[in-house]
Motif scaffolding. Structure first.
Motif, PDB file in Angstrom:
ATOM      1  N   GLY A 114      54.382  30.845  49.756  1.00  0.00           N
ATOM      2  CA  GLY A 114      55.004  31.857  48.920  1.00  0.00           C
ATOM      3  C   GLY A 114      54.527  33.242  49.295  1.00  0.00           C
ATOM      4  N   MET A 115      55.221  34.235  48.781  1.00  0.00           N
ATOM      5  CA  MET A 115      54.869  35.621  49.081  1.00  0.00           C
ATOM      6  C   MET A 115      54.986  36.465  47.823  1.00  0.00           C
ATOM      7  SD  MET A 115      56.488  38.142  51.976  1.00  0.00           S
ATOM      8  CE  MET A 115      55.855  39.804  52.241  1.00  0.00           C
ATOM      9  N   ILE A 116      53.923  37.204  47.521  1.00  0.00           N
ATOM     10  CA  ILE A 116      53.967  38.239  46.483  1.00  0.00           C
ATOM     11  C   ILE A 116      54.328  39.537  47.184  1.00  0.00           C
ATOM     12  CG2 ILE A 116      52.644  39.541  44.776  1.00  0.00           C
ATOM     13  CD1 ILE A 116      50.871  37.100  44.389  1.00  0.00           C
ATOM     14  N   CYS A 117      55.398  40.181  46.747  1.00  0.00           N
ATOM     15  CA  CYS A 117      55.861  41.386  47.439  1.00  0.00           C
ATOM     16  C   CYS A 117      56.541  42.338  46.464  1.00  0.00           C
ATOM     17  CB  CYS A 117      56.814  41.026  48.578  1.00  0.00           C
ATOM     18  SG  CYS A 117      58.251  40.068  48.062  1.00  0.00           S
ATOM     19  N   ASN A 118      56.847  43.529  46.944  1.00  0.00           N
ATOM     20  CA  ASN A 118      57.515  44.533  46.133  1.00  0.00           C
ATOM     21  C   ASN A 118      58.942  44.115  45.821  1.00  0.00           C
ATOM     22  OD1 ASN A 118      55.284  46.278  46.069  1.00  0.00           O
ATOM     23  ND2 ASN A 118      55.836  47.158  48.055  1.00  0.00           N
ATOM     24  N   ILE A 119      59.453  44.608  44.726  1.00  0.00           N
ATOM     25  CA  ILE A 119      60.782  44.220  44.259  1.00  0.00           C
ATOM     26  C   ILE A 119      61.876  44.640  45.234  1.00  0.00           C
ATOM     27  CG2 ILE A 119      61.237  46.319  42.927  1.00  0.00           C
ATOM     28  CD1 ILE A 119      61.923  42.717  41.737  1.00  0.00           C
TER      29      ILE A 119
ATOM     30  N   GLY B 239      46.598  44.814  40.249  1.00  0.00           N
ATOM     31  CA  GLY B 239      45.712  44.796  41.405  1.00  0.00           C
ATOM     32  C   GLY B 239      46.283  45.626  42.539  1.00  0.00           C
ATOM     33  N   SER B 240      46.155  45.139  43.761  1.00  0.00           N
ATOM     34  CA  SER B 240      46.613  45.869  44.944  1.00  0.00           C
ATOM     35  C   SER B 240      48.139  45.902  45.014  1.00  0.00           C
ATOM     36  CB  SER B 240      46.049  45.211  46.206  1.00  0.00           C
ATOM     37  OG  SER B 240      46.622  45.767  47.360  1.00  0.00           O
TER      38      SER B 240
ATOM     39  N   PRO C 225      35.916  37.522  47.419  1.00  0.00           N
ATOM     40  CA  PRO C 225      36.943  36.501  47.174  1.00  0.00           C
ATOM     41  C   PRO C 225      37.795  36.277  48.416  1.00  0.00           C
ATOM     42  CG  PRO C 225      37.542  38.565  46.108  1.00  0.00           C
ATOM     43  CD  PRO C 225      36.139  38.739  46.619  1.00  0.00           C
ATOM     44  N   ALA C 226      38.251  35.030  48.591  1.00  0.00           N
ATOM     45  CA  ALA C 226      39.031  34.673  49.772  1.00  0.00           C
ATOM     46  C   ALA C 226      40.479  34.346  49.441  1.00  0.00           C
ATOM     47  CB  ALA C 226      38.378  33.485  50.485  1.00  0.00           C
ATOM     48  N   ILE C 227      40.863  34.463  48.165  1.00  0.00           N
ATOM     49  CA  ILE C 227      42.244  34.160  47.793  1.00  0.00           C
ATOM     50  C   ILE C 227      43.190  35.227  48.318  1.00  0.00           C
ATOM     51  CG2 ILE C 227      41.614  32.863  45.721  1.00  0.00           C
ATOM     52  CD1 ILE C 227      42.368  35.342  44.071  1.00  0.00           C
ATOM     53  N   ASN C 228      44.467  34.854  48.476  1.00  0.00           N
ATOM     54  CA  ASN C 228      45.485  35.793  48.958  1.00  0.00           C
ATOM     55  C   ASN C 228      46.304  36.393  47.833  1.00  0.00           C
ATOM     56  OD1 ASN C 228      44.606  35.220  51.504  1.00  0.00           O
ATOM     57  ND2 ASN C 228      46.599  34.603  52.312  1.00  0.00           N
ATOM     58  N   GLY C 229      46.163  35.874  46.617  1.00  0.00           N
ATOM     59  CA  GLY C 229      46.916  36.416  45.495  1.00  0.00           C
ATOM     60  C   GLY C 229      46.625  35.647  44.229  1.00  0.00           C
ATOM     61  N   PHE C 230      47.061  36.207  43.078  1.00  0.00           N
ATOM     62  CA  PHE C 230      46.764  35.629  41.767  1.00  0.00           C
ATOM     63  C   PHE C 230      48.020  35.716  40.920  1.00  0.00           C
ATOM     64  CE2 PHE C 230      43.414  35.277  38.255  1.00  0.00           C
ATOM     65  CZ  PHE C 230      42.850  34.114  38.789  1.00  0.00           C
ATOM     66  N   ILE C 231      48.376  34.603  40.252  1.00  0.00           N
ATOM     67  CA  ILE C 231      49.591  34.534  39.445  1.00  0.00           C
ATOM     68  C   ILE C 231      49.220  34.114  38.029  1.00  0.00           C
ATOM     69  CG2 ILE C 231      51.848  33.447  39.188  1.00  0.00           C
ATOM     70  CD1 ILE C 231      51.675  32.735  42.206  1.00  0.00           C
ATOM     71  N   VAL C 232      49.636  34.893  37.034  1.00  0.00           N
ATOM     72  CA  VAL C 232      49.319  34.583  35.640  1.00  0.00           C
ATOM     73  C   VAL C 232      50.524  34.862  34.755  1.00  0.00           C
ATOM     74  CG1 VAL C 232      46.864  35.090  35.950  1.00  0.00           C
ATOM     75  CG2 VAL C 232      48.394  36.894  35.163  1.00  0.00           C
ATOM     76  N   LYS C 233      50.524  34.238  33.580  1.00  0.00           N
ATOM     77  CA  LYS C 233      51.581  34.517  32.600  1.00  0.00           C
ATOM     78  C   LYS C 233      51.356  35.877  31.973  1.00  0.00           C
ATOM     79  CE  LYS C 233      55.065  33.526  29.851  1.00  0.00           C
ATOM     80  NZ  LYS C 233      55.253  34.875  29.314  1.00  0.00           N
ATOM     81  N   GLU C 234      50.115  36.149  31.545  1.00  0.00           N
ATOM     82  CA  GLU C 234      49.776  37.443  30.953  1.00  0.00           C
ATOM     83  C   GLU C 234      48.381  37.861  31.387  1.00  0.00           C
ATOM     84  OE1 GLU C 234      49.042  39.547  26.580  1.00  0.00           O
ATOM     85  OE2 GLU C 234      49.983  37.564  26.696  1.00  0.00           O
ATOM     86  N   ALA C 235      48.269  39.052  31.942  1.00  0.00           N
ATOM     87  CA  ALA C 235      46.970  39.604  32.338  1.00  0.00           C
ATOM     88  C   ALA C 235      46.536  40.619  31.287  1.00  0.00           C
ATOM     89  CB  ALA C 235      47.072  40.273  33.702  1.00  0.00           C
TER      90      ALA C 235
ATOM     91  N   ASN D 281      40.044  46.866  43.651  1.00  0.00           N
ATOM     92  CA  ASN D 281      38.858  47.079  44.481  1.00  0.00           C
ATOM     93  C   ASN D 281      38.827  46.143  45.683  1.00  0.00           C
ATOM     94  OD1 ASN D 281      38.052  48.983  42.627  1.00  0.00           O
ATOM     95  ND2 ASN D 281      36.540  47.685  41.629  1.00  0.00           N
ATOM     96  N   LYS D 282      39.320  44.908  45.497  1.00  0.00           N
ATOM     97  CA  LYS D 282      39.256  43.894  46.561  1.00  0.00           C
ATOM     98  C   LYS D 282      40.547  43.819  47.381  1.00  0.00           C
ATOM     99  CE  LYS D 282      35.089  42.602  45.579  1.00  0.00           C
ATOM    100  NZ  LYS D 282      33.970  42.876  46.520  1.00  0.00           N
ATOM    101  N   ASN D 283      41.515  44.664  47.075  1.00  0.00           N
ATOM    102  CA  ASN D 283      42.784  44.733  47.817  1.00  0.00           C
ATOM    103  C   ASN D 283      43.533  43.400  47.789  1.00  0.00           C
ATOM    104  OD1 ASN D 283      44.646  46.317  49.283  1.00  0.00           O
ATOM    105  ND2 ASN D 283      43.969  45.425  51.214  1.00  0.00           N
ATOM    106  N   ILE D 284      43.583  42.791  46.604  1.00  0.00           N
ATOM    107  CA  ILE D 284      44.284  41.525  46.415  1.00  0.00           C
ATOM    108  C   ILE D 284      45.426  41.748  45.415  1.00  0.00           C
ATOM    109  CG2 ILE D 284      44.081  39.154  45.554  1.00  0.00           C
ATOM    110  CD1 ILE D 284      41.112  39.278  46.376  1.00  0.00           C
ATOM    111  N   PRO D 285      46.649  41.309  45.750  1.00  0.00           N
ATOM    112  CA  PRO D 285      47.768  41.499  44.820  1.00  0.00           C
ATOM    113  C   PRO D 285      47.814  40.416  43.746  1.00  0.00           C
ATOM    114  CG  PRO D 285      48.568  40.478  46.821  1.00  0.00           C
ATOM    115  CD  PRO D 285      47.087  40.738  47.031  1.00  0.00           C
ATOM    116  N   GLY D 286      48.287  40.798  42.569  1.00  0.00           N
ATOM    117  CA  GLY D 286      48.520  39.842  41.497  1.00  0.00           C
ATOM    118  C   GLY D 286      49.886  40.069  40.889  1.00  0.00           C
ATOM    119  N   ILE D 287      50.402  39.055  40.220  1.00  0.00           N
ATOM    120  CA  ILE D 287      51.682  39.192  39.527  1.00  0.00           C
ATOM    121  C   ILE D 287      51.569  38.502  38.172  1.00  0.00           C
ATOM    122  CG2 ILE D 287      52.659  37.154  40.694  1.00  0.00           C
ATOM    123  CD1 ILE D 287      55.394  38.573  40.558  1.00  0.00           C
TER     124      ILE D 287
END
Length: 368
Positions: free
Chosen positions: A128-133, A19-20, A73-83, A102-108
């Protein structure tokens, strides 16, 4: 691209970003549904949250045009085991990666979601925060400690102006606290003449629309933050039949003198068993809430408990002893999830019919 998820307790998870490429802070929660990820990511009740899906494979049937519960969508991020990179379904139009881009939402993806879920179950929901390594853990933890989660989520996701969804049946004013489209769809399926209004609409404004019934929708956040709605419910209670769902249930309880509290990690999923105390029957339900009505606060009110959660005994349904009004904590419209409780919409319309019949008989006896 490598990304990391950092929790306020210092836990660090490293995975692959999708994603984003932006960073995002939110309250990290988990949902146990095995399917329905498109409805979950577009549910406005997740406003400001980073959602973890416990099911290990997500995105395998892609994103389609029909299964959204909101436009944005109003979520701030998405976390999954496998996308899934290559979704396969005849309705598929976009992959998860493309949609979140497209929606500028980060996922991991690629992290141990079982471990993450166990942490949340042990300590409760965490920031929590999803961010760059490249981000330093110490710097992120400092930002998390300094971040205050917003308390205006309902304002963010509610419609700004009233709008109609016409039908030939009963007129229902639907108060939008972060409404899932599934609720509107169920009312439309019953030919209701629906008027959707913003969360801060007053009792006087609602009654001026001459509704046959009022529905209080689901929505995000702490019900005590929506003081305007509590005052509105007090103003319409007893004047028009009322049905509340999720946040609407909690606001109804507050308006009637009960109290609410934050749960440790909430109920989020599509397989929560709920017992109807009148019939003894158990239904599987779809749920998404982080607050609950306190059981001991019901005693000095005019409310009866109608449903309880089988797993933890928390309150899942209420009705008023004197007025035509009832609410449930779960989602009878499902989307996603089982439709065991879909009959509640029919029960609401039957309550309207009964109330109108009673008023007609009373008027007739007065004329005689």
């Amino acid at each position: 691209m490598k990304k990391q998820l950092i929790l306020e307790d210092g836990s660090v998870f490293i995975g692959e970003g999708f994603g984003s490429d932006t960073s995002s802070i939110g309250e990290v929660v988990f949902n146990t549904g095995m399917t329905g990820y498109q409805e979950i990511l577009s549910d406005p009740s997740y406003c400001g949250q980073i959602v973890t899906l416990t099911y290990p494979l997500v995105g395998n049937y892609g994103i389609n045009r029909d299964d959204f519960e909101s436009i944005t969508p109003a979520i701030n991020g998405f976390i999954v085991k496998e996308a899934s990179d290559f979704p396969s379904n005849w309705r598929n139009e976009l992959s998860l990666h493309e949609y979140f881009q497209n929606k500028n939402i980060p996922g991991i993806a690629g992290i141990d979601t079982r471990m993450l879920t166990r942490i949340i179950r042990k300590y409760g929901t965490l920031k929590g925060m999803i961010c760059n390594i490249e981000e330093k853990v110490e710097d992120v933890l400092e930002r998390l400690r300094a971040t205050q989660l917003r308390h205006d989520q309902v304002k963010q996701v509610s419609t700004k102006t009233p709008y109609p969804s016409p039908g030939r049946g009963k007129r229902v004013v639907l108060v939008d606290f972060g409404m899932k489209h599934g609720i509107l769809r169920e009312l439309n399926n019953r030919n209701c003449d629906v008027i959707v209004v913003p969360y801060n609409t007053t009792a006087e404004e609602i009654l001026a629309l001459s509704p046959d019934g009022v529905m209080l929708s689901n929505g995000p956040g702490d019900p005590k933050d929506v003081e305007e709605a509590i005052a509105m419910i007090k103003g319409i209670l007893g004047k028009v039949p009322l049905f509340g769902i999720c946040l609407g249930h909690q606001l109804f309880a507050l308006a009637c003198g009960a109290n609410t509290e934050k749960m440790k990690f909430g109920h989020r999923g599509s397989n929560h068993p709920v017992k109807d105390l009148a019939t003894g029957k158990v239904a599987l339900t779809s749920q998404n809430h982080g607050y609950t009505v306190k059981e001991d606060s019901i005693e000095n009110t005019r409310l009866d408990v109608t449903h309880i959660a089988v797993n933890d005994g928390s309150i899942e349904g209420l009705k008023h002893k004197d007025f035509p009004a009832f609410t449930v904590q779960y989602h009878p419209e499902a989307s996603p999830g089982p439709e065991d409780a879909n009959y509640l919409f029919d029960q609401f319309l039957q309550m309207i019919e009964t109330e109108e019949s009673g008023c007609a008989e009373k008027c007739q006896s007065v004329q005689i």
